[in-house]
Design an enzyme around this catalytic site. Sequence first.
Site, PDB file in Angstrom:
ATOM      1  CG  ASP A 295      61.240  56.881  66.570  1.00 43.15           C
ATOM      2  OD1 ASP A 295      61.312  55.645  66.723  1.00 43.15           O
ATOM      3  OD2 ASP A 295      60.293  57.566  67.025  1.00 43.15           O
TER       4      ASP A 295
ATOM      5  CD  GLU B  78      58.530  53.297  70.990  1.00 42.73           C
ATOM      6  OE1 GLU B  78      57.960  52.818  71.979  1.00 42.73           O
ATOM      7  OE2 GLU B  78      59.327  54.249  71.087  1.00 42.73           O
TER       8      GLU B  78
END
Length: 523
Positions: free
Chosen positions: A145, A210
């Site tokens: 991400d 994350e």
Amino acid sequence: MAGAGPKKSKVFRYLKYIFLAVLCVLLSLFTVALLRTLSLNVNVGLQLAHWEETNHIGLDLSQRQREEMLTRFKEAIRIPTVSYSPTDLNTTALREFSSLLRKAFPTVFASSLVQHEVVAEYSHLFWVQGSQPDLLPYMLLAHIDVVPASESDGWEAPPFSAKEIDDFIYGRGTLDNKECVMGILQALEYLLLRGYAPRRGFYIGLGHDEEVSGFNGAMNVARLLEQRHVQLSFLLDEGLLVVDGVLKGLDGPAALIGVTEKGMATVKLSVITAPGHSSMPPRESSIGILAAAVKRLEDNPMPMLFGQGPERGTFEHLAHKFNFPLRFMASNLWLFAPIVGRFLALKPETNAITRTTTAVTMFNGGVKYNILPSVAEAYVNLRIHSAHSVREVMDLMEWTVGDQRVRMDLVEGFDPLPVSSYSETSFGFQILKKSILDVFPQLTVAPGVCMANTDSRHYKDLTTGVYRFAPIWAKPGDAQRIHGINERISKKNYEDMVGFYSTLIQNCDVRTLPESHSGVHEF
Ligand SMILES: CCCCCCCC/C=C\CCCCCCCC(=O)N[C@@H](CC(C)C)C(=O)O
Ligand SMILES: [Zn+2]
Ligand SMILES: [Zn+2]
């Protein structure tokens, strides 16, 4: 008057002795400092030792392979895997990314040596089986991400275009962290294609959230491994990088391996006052009270702690590469930490290692121009120095604000992470150092403190050897591209990253480290 003469000469005699004593102390301090300056070169270590031979497969890529590799990387950048909040992720993009991985790395997915599983819908866990199961496995981490990006902020190229400008690829995720996701798998793809079979097994974990704390991705992957009673020799995640020209006075670029990361606290400040008509305002509004509190926090940074954490090791490892006056100071932080710290505090990226930092990141208040605001809120994000704790930082904040009307709530917080070993017998640190120097012999390697946070903190029960590093080349101003505008990586840098992971994976096949002064270490 007659007695004044002998009294005066007695005073002078004492003064002379005091002066001589002070001079002796200063001279001995100077000698100790000078000896330390001349002797401190912690960088030779195991590089001179005899390393166990392993069959090294070089990458030797053809022009076509180079182009294919860059095409796959650009495809990864074009998928907008943005995390907005723990409950707002671009799941369509995450699904698309899973398909890209399968398409881009067919050998990895087909190999009988590799087991792949999807965790928490969008995260990936790979196990690459080693031929010598008695060797403790290691783990490579990265995340899929990215943080949001908007072209209107001033990007030179659209943030999800992967456009090439002057041999750089532009896009969100080029530095954080798709270069690692793709770089690791690309290295494995090439190694498997060339018939490589590791001796030491390893895991690859790719988290999908994350940027919003990793509570679903990394946390579940770590939990799964814990349930399986896995113990890791070491773990490598994103974090620090290669600094080139970022530290003034340092001769040449340096690779900083994060051996710890700062703690974090997010604190909500709120002020509540009575609402009413703006034509009859009180002397102070909720917004005014809060603004004053925020200003006090900005005007009074947290205390300088430079030299009281592992950043001291950074400077001891780099000392021999500084020019003279700085070399003397860097070798003797026991004496010069306050001066060096003040110098580092001048720039945000180096100030971050000198103290707990205070960033006011959100400020809200008011609903209409003629209504007195009843509530004003601000969020302060602190990154906690290794010598501080969440509790101490909260107490200091309350003391600095010094206003009972400002309520403070800890939204989320954790203390600084444990410091991983960077000694000559530390397998993870020394293998990383060797791999860095094998690929980039011009670098000086040093331990460092990662100022941001990473998924690796969820893995702290699986190993004590947690390292945060990727060979990203950062020149002055590049650190601001991370989460900022014009995030980019050079094509050469990406290719070198693939080379680095390929070397690292093969270097991990040694059974033990070569003998150091303190003897051979078994794993
Ligand atoms: C001798 C000192 C020199 C220091 C210069 C170092 C320059 C370092 C530059 C960049 C470090 C970037 C760190 C990249 C990791 C970013 C990971 C991240 O963004 N994590 C989030 C996690 C959060 C829990 C959501 C974060 O905000 O920290
Ligand atoms: Zn990241
Ligand atoms: Zn990030």
